[in-house]
Design an enzyme around this catalytic site. Structure first.
Site, PDB file in Angstrom:
ATOM      1  CG  HIS A 187       2.957   3.455 -12.336  1.00 60.49           C
ATOM      2  ND1 HIS A 187       2.548   4.274 -13.340  1.00 60.49           N
ATOM      3  CD2 HIS A 187       2.385   3.922 -11.203  1.00 60.49           C
ATOM      4  CE1 HIS A 187       1.733   5.185 -12.844  1.00 60.49           C
ATOM      5  NE2 HIS A 187       1.618   4.998 -11.562  1.00 60.49           N
ATOM      6  NE  ARG A 294       0.985   4.450  -7.633  1.00 63.07           N
ATOM      7  CZ  ARG A 294       1.958   5.036  -6.908  1.00 63.07           C
ATOM      8  NH1 ARG A 294       2.485   4.416  -5.874  1.00 63.07           N
ATOM      9  NH2 ARG A 294       2.390   6.238  -7.226  1.00 63.07           N
ATOM     10  NE  ARG A 330      -4.341   5.592  -7.798  1.00 62.45           N
ATOM     11  CZ  ARG A 330      -3.143   5.875  -8.286  1.00 62.45           C
ATOM     12  NH1 ARG A 330      -2.690   7.112  -8.253  1.00 62.45           N
ATOM     13  NH2 ARG A 330      -2.379   4.928  -8.781  1.00 62.45           N
ATOM     14  CD  GLU A 428      -3.583  11.760 -10.395  1.00 62.64           C
ATOM     15  OE1 GLU A 428      -2.429  11.310 -10.331  1.00 62.64           O
ATOM     16  OE2 GLU A 428      -4.583  11.022 -10.443  1.00 62.64           O
ATOM     17  CG  ASN A 451       4.512  10.409  -9.087  1.00 56.07           C
ATOM     18  OD1 ASN A 451       5.368  11.034  -8.481  1.00 56.07           O
ATOM     19  ND2 ASN A 451       4.029   9.268  -8.638  1.00 56.07           N
ATOM     20  CG  ASP A 452      -0.166  11.298 -13.353  1.00 55.02           C
ATOM     21  OD1 ASP A 452       0.507  11.113 -14.388  1.00 55.02           O
ATOM     22  OD2 ASP A 452      -0.780  10.390 -12.773  1.00 55.02           O
ATOM     23  NE  ARG A 462       4.121   8.858 -13.963  1.00 52.28           N
ATOM     24  CZ  ARG A 462       3.262   8.577 -12.990  1.00 52.28           C
ATOM     25  NH1 ARG A 462       2.083   9.174 -12.934  1.00 52.28           N
ATOM     26  NH2 ARG A 462       3.555   7.729 -12.046  1.00 52.28           N
ATOM     27  CB  CYS A 499       0.028  10.129  -2.274  1.00 53.28           C
ATOM     28  SG  CYS A 499      -0.980  10.449  -3.724  1.00 53.28           S
TER      29      CYS A 499
END
Ligand code: PEP
Ligand code: MG
Length: 537
Positions: A187, A294, A330, A428, A451-452, A462, A499
């Site tokens: 992040h 986020r 989110r 995700e 990403n996830d 990650r 996203c």
């Protein structure tokens, strides 16, 4: 000159002075001082500096996010004038102790007092007392708020940065980040991208105090960090930096144009944001909406939970600024690398597979309900949508919808106006992708968190910098899951976007269009680049 190799997070170039950032674990020591009068003057000067800082913060917030949001700085300034608070500090200094210790003692006394009160509003003031006291202590100790001592923007070099440290930093004081640790999917890297700053992570270097003030160059195109380059190389890098800036300026011509291919296929290009202030960047990059807010960043870098009112003001500000364009909020995705002390989360062996995101919200519904109330109240001021992270089952979605219905019911009894809010989920986890047909029957949209999804599909943490080369973001398994998710969304008549960071990978833009992806949500710095890629197809 020294050259260090790192993993680039954003293709850009920065030239400037280096600042070695160290963690701000300052410890307050109780000391006796010989001259209490001098100590009192030192304290009074610190109070004046703190008030000046708060006035500046108030003015900036007023200009950027409006009066409701700015008010807190005015309240903090008034608290610094409170007689009881000042007298408590003065009396400890008069006993012969140092000002830092006196402020900390007053902080503890008053914050405990507020925390013990029954009234929720007064309880929440405990955090404000801590906030103002810590500001004064930092001034007394000569530590600036974000740790950056100069006003001249710097190349920030650090061992590692947590998301909450990064989120607190003033973008105007930073030219680039270079860290020893960290992975390109963390992040912190995502935040650097959203700030449009060149950044390198996992850089093989051993920084120290002696680097402070030296000239450095961050080359995000080649993943290189140069310390004290020779003049001719420096000149060449400045020329390349200017070219990069000129290229970005050339993209500006695409503002106001459609995201449409030559054969007429249209796609929405939205922005990812983490903070209310990021809306400015999204608007200036001509985002069609916000595809991922986020919201957990509202919780990071704080000492207590943000109240319903604070959250409401944040969401309302974003919705109003977006002026009728869609804003997908989110819900809280705390856990894994996004840690917040006041959640009191246990240490876990596998935090990415652990107690995080919607799992916390469903287990601690009071936190979830506060957030949902704030979002629904704000929904009267724009086009809000809500999405839920880390979904793995239909049952979770049904449970969420029950809570949402309960929140809406309560708010309407209380007389609040609410907008029409789309409800969606993040896809995700491989589980969500594989049951996307069933999930699509329950919601209005999907947003694919690559990403996830990549981390869980490839079983690659990650955060783990050693596994970057194993983390093939174009892996066919990931692409198949995306394709399947979009197809299932369309079979049930709902839209599907992406996203995760992959949405900004222009090598895949054509593939995503062929799959039928309806929306790409990317950091503001990538919007025009993606628009160009779409228009070139
Ligand atoms: C994702 O997982 O792709 C995503 C967008 O969420 P985050 O990066 O915040 O986990
Ligand atoms: Mg995610």
């Amino acid at each position: 000159m020294d050259k260090y190799i790192g993993k680039s997070v954003l293709k850009g170039i920065a030239v400037g002075r280096i600042y070695w950032y160290q963690k701000q674990n300052y410890e307050i020591v109780k000391k006796t001082v010989a001259d209490s009068d001098a100590e009192k003057s030192r304290f009074e000067e610190a109070i004046e500096t703190a008030k000046d800082q708060l006035s500046t913060l108030y003015d900036e917030a007023l200009a950027n996010v409006g009066e409701d949001h700015a008010m807190i700085f005015d309240i903090h300034r008034m608290m610094l004038e409170d007689d009881d608070y000042l007298e408590a500090i003065d009396s400890v200094i008069a006993e012969g102790y140092n000002a830092e210790y006196a402020v900390e003692a007053a902080q503890n006394q008053f914050s405990e007092l507020f925390a013990s009160m029954d009234d929720e509003y007064m309880k929440a003031r405990a955090a404000d007392v801590k906030d103002i006291s810590q500001r004064v202590i930092r001034i007394l100790m000569g530590i600036s708020e974000d740790g950056i001592p100069t006003d001249e923007p710097v190349i920030l070099v650090a061992d590692d940065l947590t998301p909450s440290e990064t989120v607190k930093m003033d973008k105007n004081k930073i030219l680039a980040f270079v860290t020893v640790r960290g992975s390109a999917n963390s992040h912190t890297a995502i935040l650097a991208r959203s700030m449009n700053l060149p950044a390198l992570v996992n850089t093989q270097m051993n920084p120290g105090e002696e680097w402070n003030g030296k000239v450095g160059v961050v080359d995000g195109f080649n993943g290189e960090f140069l310390v004290e380059p020779k003049q001719d190389l420096l000149d060449e890098m400045i020329r390349r930096k200017n070219q990069w800036v000129a290229d970005l300026e050339a993209l500006e011509q695409l503002k106001g144009l459609d995201n449409v291919t030559h054969d007429g296929r249209r796609i929405d290009v939205y922005a990812n944001i983490g903070k209310v202030e990021d809306v400015e960047g999204a608007l200036s990059a001509d985002a069609g909406g916000i595809g991922l807010f986020r919201s957990e960043f509202l919780y990071l870098g704080k000492d207590t939970f943000p109240t319903e009112e604070e959250q409401y003001v944040s969401y309302k500000t974003v919705l109003e600024k977006m002026d009728g364009k869609k804003v997908v909020i989110r819900t809280l995705d705390i856990g894994a690398d996004k840690k917040v002390d006041y959640f009191n989360l246990d240490a876990e062996e596998n935090p990415a597979l652990g107690y995080r995101a919607i799992r916390i919200c469903l287990d601690r519904p009071e936190i979830f309900i506060t957030q949902l109330r704030a979002i629904y109240r704000a929904s009267a001021y724009g086009k809000a949508a809500i999405m839920f992270p880390m979904i793995v089952s239909v049952e979770e979605v049904r449970r969420i919808k029950e809570i949402v219905d309960q929140v809406k019911e309560e708010l309407s009894v209380e007389g609040y106006a609410m907008g029409d809010v789309e409800l969606g989920i993040m896809v995700e986890t491989p589980a969500a992708a594989l049951i996307s047909r069933e999930l699509a029957k329950e919601v209005d949209f999907f947003s694919i968190g690559t990403n996830d999804l990549t981390q869980y599909t490839l079983a690659v943490d990650r955060q783990n910098q050693k596994l970057e080369s194993t983390c093939d973001t174009h892996h066919p398994a990931v692409l198949k899951l995306i394709e399947m998710t979009v197809a299932n969304a369309h079979k049930e008549g709902i839209w599907a976007g992406i996203c995760g960071e992959l949405a900004a990978d222009t090598d895949l833009t054509e593939t995503f269009l062929e799959m039928g992806v309806d929306e790409l949500s990317v950091s503001a710095s990538a919007i025009l680049k993606v628009r160009k890629a779409v228009r070139d197809i």
